[in-house]
Write a protein that holds these residues in place. Structure first.
Motif, PDB file in Angstrom:
ATOM      1  N   GLU A 154       0.836  -1.202   0.000  1.00  0.00           N
ATOM      2  CA  GLU A 154       0.000   0.000   0.000  1.00  0.00           C
ATOM      3  C   GLU A 154       0.870   1.252   0.000  1.00  0.00           C
ATOM      4  O   GLU A 154       0.605   2.200  -0.740  1.00  0.00           O
ATOM      5  N   LEU A 155       1.914   1.262   0.814  1.00  0.00           N
ATOM      6  CA  LEU A 155       2.829   2.400   0.864  1.00  0.00           C
ATOM      7  C   LEU A 155       3.521   2.594  -0.485  1.00  0.00           C
ATOM      8  O   LEU A 155       3.621   3.718  -0.993  1.00  0.00           O
ATOM      9  N   GLU A 156       3.981   1.496  -1.069  1.00  0.00           N
ATOM     10  CA  GLU A 156       4.635   1.575  -2.375  1.00  0.00           C
ATOM     11  C   GLU A 156       3.683   2.117  -3.433  1.00  0.00           C
ATOM     12  O   GLU A 156       4.046   2.969  -4.241  1.00  0.00           O
ATOM     13  N   HIS A 157       2.452   1.635  -3.402  1.00  0.00           N
ATOM     14  CA  HIS A 157       1.449   2.102  -4.377  1.00  0.00           C
ATOM     15  C   HIS A 157       1.188   3.598  -4.196  1.00  0.00           C
ATOM     16  O   HIS A 157       1.108   4.341  -5.181  1.00  0.00           O
ATOM     17  N   ARG A 158       1.081   4.026  -2.935  1.00  0.00           N
ATOM     18  CA  ARG A 158       0.828   5.440  -2.664  1.00  0.00           C
ATOM     19  C   ARG A 158       2.008   6.306  -3.119  1.00  0.00           C
ATOM     20  O   ARG A 158       1.814   7.369  -3.718  1.00  0.00           O
ATOM     21  N   ILE A 159       3.226   5.855  -2.873  1.00  0.00           N
ATOM     22  CA  ILE A 159       4.410   6.621  -3.280  1.00  0.00           C
ATOM     23  C   ILE A 159       4.494   6.714  -4.799  1.00  0.00           C
ATOM     24  O   ILE A 159       4.773   7.786  -5.352  1.00  0.00           O
ATOM     25  N   LEU A 160       4.261   5.594  -5.472  1.00  0.00           N
ATOM     26  CA  LEU A 160       4.299   5.625  -6.944  1.00  0.00           C
ATOM     27  C   LEU A 160       3.212   6.542  -7.515  1.00  0.00           C
ATOM     28  O   LEU A 160       3.441   7.247  -8.495  1.00  0.00           O
ATOM     29  N   LYS A 161       2.054   6.539  -6.887  1.00  0.00           N
ATOM     30  CA  LYS A 161       0.966   7.412  -7.332  1.00  0.00           C
ATOM     31  C   LYS A 161       1.340   8.877  -7.143  1.00  0.00           C
ATOM     32  O   LYS A 161       1.113   9.706  -8.028  1.00  0.00           O
ATOM     33  N   GLU A 162       1.943   9.206  -5.992  1.00  0.00           N
ATOM     34  CA  GLU A 162       2.372  10.589  -5.736  1.00  0.00           C
ATOM     35  C   GLU A 162       3.465  11.012  -6.710  1.00  0.00           C
ATOM     36  O   GLU A 162       3.467  12.144  -7.198  1.00  0.00           O
ATOM     37  N   ARG A 163       4.400  10.119  -7.008  1.00  0.00           N
ATOM     38  CA  ARG A 163       5.455  10.440  -7.983  1.00  0.00           C
ATOM     39  C   ARG A 163       4.867  10.709  -9.357  1.00  0.00           C
ATOM     40  O   ARG A 163       5.300  11.622 -10.070  1.00  0.00           O
ATOM     41  N   GLN A 164       3.884   9.902  -9.728  1.00  0.00           N
ATOM     42  CA  GLN A 164       3.245  10.082 -11.034  1.00  0.00           C
ATOM     43  C   GLN A 164       2.516  11.422 -11.076  1.00  0.00           C
ATOM     44  O   GLN A 164       2.574  12.126 -12.081  1.00  0.00           O
ATOM     45  N   GLN A 165       1.857  11.787  -9.986  1.00  0.00           N
ATOM     46  CA  GLN A 165       1.169  13.074  -9.935  1.00  0.00           C
ATOM     47  C   GLN A 165       2.157  14.227 -10.006  1.00  0.00           C
ATOM     48  O   GLN A 165       1.914  15.217 -10.700  1.00  0.00           O
ATOM     49  N   MET A 166       3.273  14.099  -9.295  1.00  0.00           N
ATOM     50  CA  MET A 166       4.293  15.151  -9.335  1.00  0.00           C
ATOM     51  C   MET A 166       4.881  15.282 -10.734  1.00  0.00           C
ATOM     52  O   MET A 166       5.138  16.379 -11.220  1.00  0.00           O
ATOM     53  N   LYS A 167       5.088  14.156 -11.374  1.00  0.00           N
ATOM     54  CA  LYS A 167       5.640  14.166 -12.729  1.00  0.00           C
ATOM     55  C   LYS A 167       4.662  14.819 -13.701  1.00  0.00           C
ATOM     56  O   LYS A 167       5.063  15.596 -14.567  1.00  0.00           O
ATOM     57  N   ASN A 168       3.387  14.541 -13.531  1.00  0.00           N
ATOM     58  CA  ASN A 168       2.371  15.135 -14.400  1.00  0.00           C
ATOM     59  C   ASN A 168       2.232  16.635 -14.146  1.00  0.00           C
ATOM     60  O   ASN A 168       1.944  17.400 -15.065  1.00  0.00           O
ATOM     61  N   GLN A 169       2.451  17.068 -12.924  1.00  0.00           N
ATOM     62  CA  GLN A 169       2.368  18.504 -12.606  1.00  0.00           C
ATOM     63  C   GLN A 169       3.565  19.238 -13.176  1.00  0.00           C
ATOM     64  O   GLN A 169       3.425  20.389 -13.615  1.00  0.00           O
ATOM     65  N   GLU A 170       4.714  18.625 -13.205  1.00  0.00           N
ATOM     66  CA  GLU A 170       5.912  19.283 -13.731  1.00  0.00           C
ATOM     67  C   GLU A 170       5.853  19.377 -15.243  1.00  0.00           C
ATOM     68  O   GLU A 170       6.245  20.375 -15.833  1.00  0.00           O
ATOM     69  N   HIS A 171       5.377  18.335 -15.882  1.00  0.00           N
ATOM     70  CA  HIS A 171       5.312  18.293 -17.342  1.00  0.00           C
ATOM     71  C   HIS A 171       3.902  17.914 -17.775  1.00  0.00           C
ATOM     72  O   HIS A 171       3.650  16.788 -18.188  1.00  0.00           O
ATOM     73  N   PRO A 172       2.994  18.843 -17.692  1.00  0.00           N
ATOM     74  CA  PRO A 172       1.623  18.492 -18.104  1.00  0.00           C
ATOM     75  C   PRO A 172       1.546  18.282 -19.614  1.00  0.00           C
ATOM     76  O   PRO A 172       2.254  18.906 -20.394  1.00  0.00           O
ATOM     77  N   ILE A 173       0.704  17.398 -19.985  1.00  0.00           N
ATOM     78  CA  ILE A 173       0.509  17.113 -21.421  1.00  0.00           C
ATOM     79  C   ILE A 173      -0.485  18.126 -21.953  1.00  0.00           C
ATOM     80  O   ILE A 173      -1.582  18.293 -21.450  1.00  0.00           O
ATOM     81  N   ASP A 174      -0.065  18.866 -23.004  1.00  0.00           N
ATOM     82  CA  ASP A 174      -0.912  19.905 -23.579  1.00  0.00           C
ATOM     83  C   ASP A 174      -1.771  19.354 -24.680  1.00  0.00           C
ATOM     84  O   ASP A 174      -1.504  18.593 -25.476  1.00  0.00           O
TER      85      ASP A 174
END
Length: 73
Positions: free
Chosen positions: A53-73
């Motif tokens: 669960e912790l790993e899943h949550r961390i990967l989800k947060e990383r994916q969200q951070m990555k999407n915020q840094e480089h949003p797809i236009d």
């Protein structure tokens, strides 16, 4: 020949009632061992689920951070 020399350390009593205390303690320790083993398995399974669960949550947060840094236009 060396094996035969170690035989005096073995003791087999004539009166078989001397085995009763050993059998009782063996049964007690085996029962305790089984309970502890089952407890360790349950605890390990619970920790594994928490870790996934912790790993899943961390990967989800990383994916969200990555999407915020480089949003797809």
């Amino acid at each position: 020949m060396d094996f035969v020399l170690l035989m005096p350390f073995l003791y087999f009593p004539e009166d078989k009632s001397e085995y009763i205390p050993a059998a009782i303690s063996f049964v007690i320790f085996m029962t305790l061992m089984l309970f502890v083993f089952r407890w360790i398995l349950k605890k390990s399974k619970r920790q594994e689920e928490e870790t996934k669960e912790l790993e899943h949550r961390i990967l989800k947060e990383r994916q969200q951070m990555k999407n915020q840094e480089h949003p797809i236009d």
